[in-house]
Enzyme design. Structure first.
Site, mmCIF file in Angstrom:
data_model
loop_
_atom_site.group_PDB
_atom_site.id
_atom_site.type_symbol
_atom_site.label_atom_id
_atom_site.label_comp_id
_atom_site.label_asym_id
_atom_site.label_seq_id
_atom_site.Cartn_x
_atom_site.Cartn_y
_atom_site.Cartn_z
ATOM 1 C CG ASN A 13 -1.700 1.261 1.394
ATOM 2 O OD1 ASN A 13 -1.748 2.082 0.475
ATOM 3 N ND2 ASN A 13 -2.337 1.426 2.539
ATOM 4 C CD1 TRP A 14 3.830 1.184 -2.760
ATOM 5 C CD2 TRP A 14 3.716 2.250 -4.724
ATOM 6 N NE1 TRP A 14 4.660 0.547 -3.632
ATOM 7 C CE2 TRP A 14 4.609 1.175 -4.838
ATOM 8 C CE3 TRP A 14 3.477 3.055 -5.848
ATOM 9 C CZ2 TRP A 14 5.289 0.888 -6.031
ATOM 10 C CZ3 TRP A 14 4.133 2.781 -7.025
ATOM 11 C CH2 TRP A 14 5.035 1.706 -7.114
ATOM 12 C CE LYS A 15 0.022 3.147 4.689
ATOM 13 N NZ LYS A 15 0.139 3.213 6.141
ATOM 14 C CG HIS A 99 -5.615 2.053 5.128
ATOM 15 N ND1 HIS A 99 -5.151 3.009 5.991
ATOM 16 C CD2 HIS A 99 -4.641 1.115 5.035
ATOM 17 C CE1 HIS A 99 -3.930 2.669 6.396
ATOM 18 N NE2 HIS A 99 -3.591 1.517 5.822
ATOM 19 C CD GLU A 101 -2.611 5.521 6.641
ATOM 20 O OE1 GLU A 101 -2.594 5.552 5.400
ATOM 21 O OE2 GLU A 101 -1.736 4.951 7.318
ATOM 22 C CD GLU A 171 -3.388 -2.386 7.220
ATOM 23 O OE1 GLU A 171 -2.318 -2.706 6.689
ATOM 24 O OE2 GLU A 171 -3.933 -1.283 7.025
ATOM 25 N N GLY A 177 2.673 2.343 10.628
ATOM 26 C CA GLY A 177 3.617 3.446 10.463
ATOM 27 C C GLY A 177 4.344 3.829 11.739
ATOM 28 C CB SER A 217 5.337 -1.829 11.817
ATOM 29 O OG SER A 217 4.936 -0.487 12.092
ATOM 30 N N GLY A 238 2.972 -1.114 4.156
ATOM 31 C CA GLY A 238 3.078 0.296 3.822
ATOM 32 C C GLY A 238 4.510 0.663 3.495
ATOM 33 N N GLY A 239 5.207 1.220 4.478
ATOM 34 C CA GLY A 239 6.556 1.754 4.284
ATOM 35 C C GLY A 239 7.506 0.827 3.533
#
Ligand code: 13P
Length: 255
Positions: A13-15, A99, A101, A171, A177, A217, A238-239
């Site tokens: 998930n590149w966000k 998600h 966010e 999640e 993150g 994470s 993510g990251g």
């Protein structure tokens, strides 16, 4: 059911990261690293603006492209939104829905998540539905209730047949993150609650066949242990999905 019979899915998930040029560069770096890795499905969920470039860049590989959100209406006066049909016609196969966010910053509710899930599945997209508790809920001891409620509302009106196009990602919001990853047991337990909830709605066979990811994470160092758990069938990353070598190492861990 043997966990190995479930489809393992490693999704990035590149966000809000990567321009189209950066997307192509990352995919070109990733392609040789994941070539022949047939032990899992590989998905990159990218910003909408990157989709055409990313779809072109993955051609001829096993990498699939996903979107990060979709609107529930087919068309109309919804400034800034994107429909399922628009995504499909651009070559998108997957979409992330719900998600944390989106729930936290953009007013997404369990009800709008449910509308998006139904619209996406009805249109023929594969859905990665996200559920997860915030830290205050975990501290209160209501993680199970939260996961069960989010899952039940999101799946209202989804048919048994449509479940084959659905993945759920557990999640925990406190792990996203933050570098504070859930322990493998916490991940297994959360995913287990989701599976039990799906079993209550659709029966044991459907629940056992469902791919349930862990996200929060996850990285190249902790992936193998998390993915080794019975209820963890993949990851939503993510990251670490922004760096080809790191994402490829997680794909390796899923083989
Ligand atoms: P991080 O891997 O950066 O914690 O993000 C997880 C996530 O939100 C994936 O959807």
């Amino acid at each position: 059911m043997n966990k190995r019979k479930r489809k393992a899915v490693i999704a990035g998930n590149w966000k809000m990261n990567m321009t189209p040029d950066e997307a192509v560069a990352m995919i070109n770096e990733l392609r040789p690293l994941v070539k022949g890795k047939r032990g899992c499905e590989i998905v990159l969920c990218v910003p909408a603006i990157d989709i055409p470039a990313a779809v072109k860049a993955v051609k001829g590989s096993r990498i699939k492209i996903g979107a990060e959100n979709v609107h529930f209406e087919e068309k109309g006066a919804f400034t800034g939104e994107i429909s399922a049909k628009m995504l499909l016609t651009c070559g998108v196969e997957y979409v992330i829905i719900g998600h944390s966010e989106r729930r936290q910053y953009f007013g997404e509710t369990d009800e709008t998540v449910n509308k998006r899930v139904k619209a996406a599945l009805n249109a023929g997209l594969k859905v990665i539905l996200c559920v997860g508790e915030v830290l205050a809920q975990r501290d209160l001891g209501i993680t199970g209730e939260v996961l069960s409620m989010q899952t039940k509302i999101a799946l209202q009106g989804v048919t048994l047949d449509q479940l084959k196009n659905l993945i759920i990602a557990y999640e925990p919001v406190w792990a996203i993150g933050t570098g504070r990853v859930a322990t493998p047991d916490q991940a297994d337990e959360g995913n287990g609650v989701v599976r039990k909830t799906v079993e209550a709605l659709y029966g044991k066979a459907a629940a056992e066949a469902l791919t349930i990811q862990y996200g929060g994470s996850m990285n190249e160092k902790n992936a193998a242990e998390l993915l080794g758990k019975y209820n963890v069938d993949g990851g939503l990353i993510g990251g670490a999905s922004l760096v080809a070598a790191k994402f490829a190492a997680i794909v390796d861990a899923a083989q």
